[in-house]
Design an enzyme around this catalytic site. Structure first.
Site, PDB file in Angstrom:
ATOM      1  N   TYR A 197      -1.075   7.114  -8.944  1.00 20.32           N
ATOM      2  CA  TYR A 197      -0.689   5.892  -9.742  1.00 20.32           C
ATOM      3  C   TYR A 197      -1.317   5.893 -11.045  1.00 20.32           C
ATOM      4  CZ  TYR A 197       0.868   4.528  -4.915  1.00 20.32           C
ATOM      5  OH  TYR A 197       1.456   4.765  -3.723  1.00 20.32           O
ATOM      6  N   ARG A 200       8.862  10.837  -2.932  1.00 25.54           N
ATOM      7  CA  ARG A 200       7.943  10.902  -2.147  1.00 25.54           C
ATOM      8  C   ARG A 200       8.320  11.020  -0.592  1.00 25.54           C
ATOM      9  NH1 ARG A 200       3.960   6.483  -3.841  1.00 25.54           N
ATOM     10  NH2 ARG A 200       2.544   7.523  -2.350  1.00 25.54           N
TER      11      ARG A 200
HETATM   12  O1  CA2 Z   1       4.999   3.293  -6.544  1.00 23.61           O
HETATM   13  C1  CA2 Z   1       5.116   2.166  -6.401  1.00 23.61           C
HETATM   14  O2  CA2 Z   1       4.697   1.130  -7.248  1.00 23.61           O
HETATM   15  C2  CA2 Z   1       4.622   1.503  -4.820  1.00 23.61           C
HETATM   16  O3  CA2 Z   1       5.398   0.460  -4.734  1.00 23.61           O
HETATM   17  C3  CA2 Z   1       3.151   1.617  -4.667  1.00 23.61           C
HETATM   18  C4  CA2 Z   1       2.871   1.434  -3.031  1.00 23.61           C
HETATM   19  C5  CA2 Z   1       3.598   2.218  -2.161  1.00 23.61           C
HETATM   20  O4  CA2 Z   1       3.421   1.611  -0.851  1.00 23.61           O
HETATM   21  C6  CA2 Z   1       5.150   2.292  -2.659  1.00 23.61           C
HETATM   22  O5  CA2 Z   1       5.473   3.272  -1.707  1.00 23.61           O
HETATM   23  C7  CA2 Z   1       5.592   2.763  -3.958  1.00 23.61           C
HETATM   24  C8  CA2 Z   1       1.266   1.470  -2.931  1.00 23.61           C
HETATM   25  C9  CA2 Z   1       0.548   0.592  -3.742  1.00 23.61           C
HETATM   26  C10 CA2 Z   1      -0.951   0.507  -3.650  1.00 23.61           C
HETATM   27  O6  CA2 Z   1      -1.571   1.150  -4.950  1.00 23.61           O
HETATM   28  C11 CA2 Z   1      -2.793   1.806  -4.721  1.00 23.61           C
HETATM   29  C12 CA2 Z   1      -3.297   1.934  -6.046  1.00 23.61           C
HETATM   30  C13 CA2 Z   1      -4.346   2.427  -6.306  1.00 23.61           C
HETATM   31  C14 CA2 Z   1      -5.110   3.034  -5.107  1.00 23.61           C
HETATM   32  C15 CA2 Z   1      -4.458   3.276  -3.693  1.00 23.61           C
HETATM   33  C16 CA2 Z   1      -3.239   2.323  -3.633  1.00 23.61           C
END
Ligand code: CA2
Length: 151
Positions: free
Chosen positions: A25, A109
């Site tokens: 991310y 993914r």
């Molecule tokens: O890619 C994206 O923006 C997602 O919406 C992010 C979600 C994921 O479940 C989707 O499949 C795709 C996860 C967000 C969690 O964000 C984090 C950030 C830092 C550390 C851990 C999680």
């Protein structure tokens, strides 16, 4: 006419941006993304207000409360993208234009991320451009509001 108002919604765990999993991310924080959107809003002549929640019902409440206040919704529903009929139903019920965004390219993914419950009821989806997904999404939403024909 009043400036268009856009509700930006961030789903669960996005408050951790910049603190965990930078390989997926990136290193940008959620506060920085919100600041970028507020700066862009000045150029686009719109108002933006941002809300993050880790709770499905809270996101549903925010969507319902947008009626009468906001002209469109920019949403990264995070994991709820792939699970939440409630968020989809709320977005469909308020009948505001919605743009769906994702930081990562969800189609590159795991298989379970390839399905979005909300994709069929949004104007469009932007996925895979990191923080730029949000700024591209805001531009697309404002363009849509300026060019949509009234019923
Ligand atoms: O890619 C994206 O923006 C997602 O919406 C992010 C979600 C994921 O479940 C989707 O499949 C795709 C996860 C967000 C969690 O964000 C984090 C950030 C830092 C550390 C851990 C999680």
């Amino acid at each position: 006419m009043n400036l268009p108002s856009i509700l930006v919604l961030h789903g669960p765990n996005l408050n951790l941006l910049g603190q965990r999993e930078p390989g997926i991310y990136g290193t940008i924080t959620l506060d920085s993304i919100n600041e970028q959107l507020l700066t862009l809003a000045q150029t686009l002549d719109c108002k933006v207000h941002c809300h993050q929640s880790n709770h499905e019902g809270d996101l549903v409440d925010a969507i319902q409360n947008a009626v009468g206040h906001d002209h469109g919704i920019l949403i990264n529903a995070a994991a709820y993208t792939h699970t939440s009929v409630a968020i989809r139903d709320a977005l469909a019920a308020v009948a505001l234009p919605v743009v769906e965004v994702h930081l990562s390219n969800i189609y590159r993914r795991e298989d379970f991320r390839h399905h979005s419950y909300i994709a069929p009821i949004v104007v469009g989806q932007i996925s895979g451009f990191g923080a730029q997904s949000y700024t591209l999404g805001l531009q697309a939403l404002i363009y849509h509001l300026q060019h949509q024909t009234s019923p």
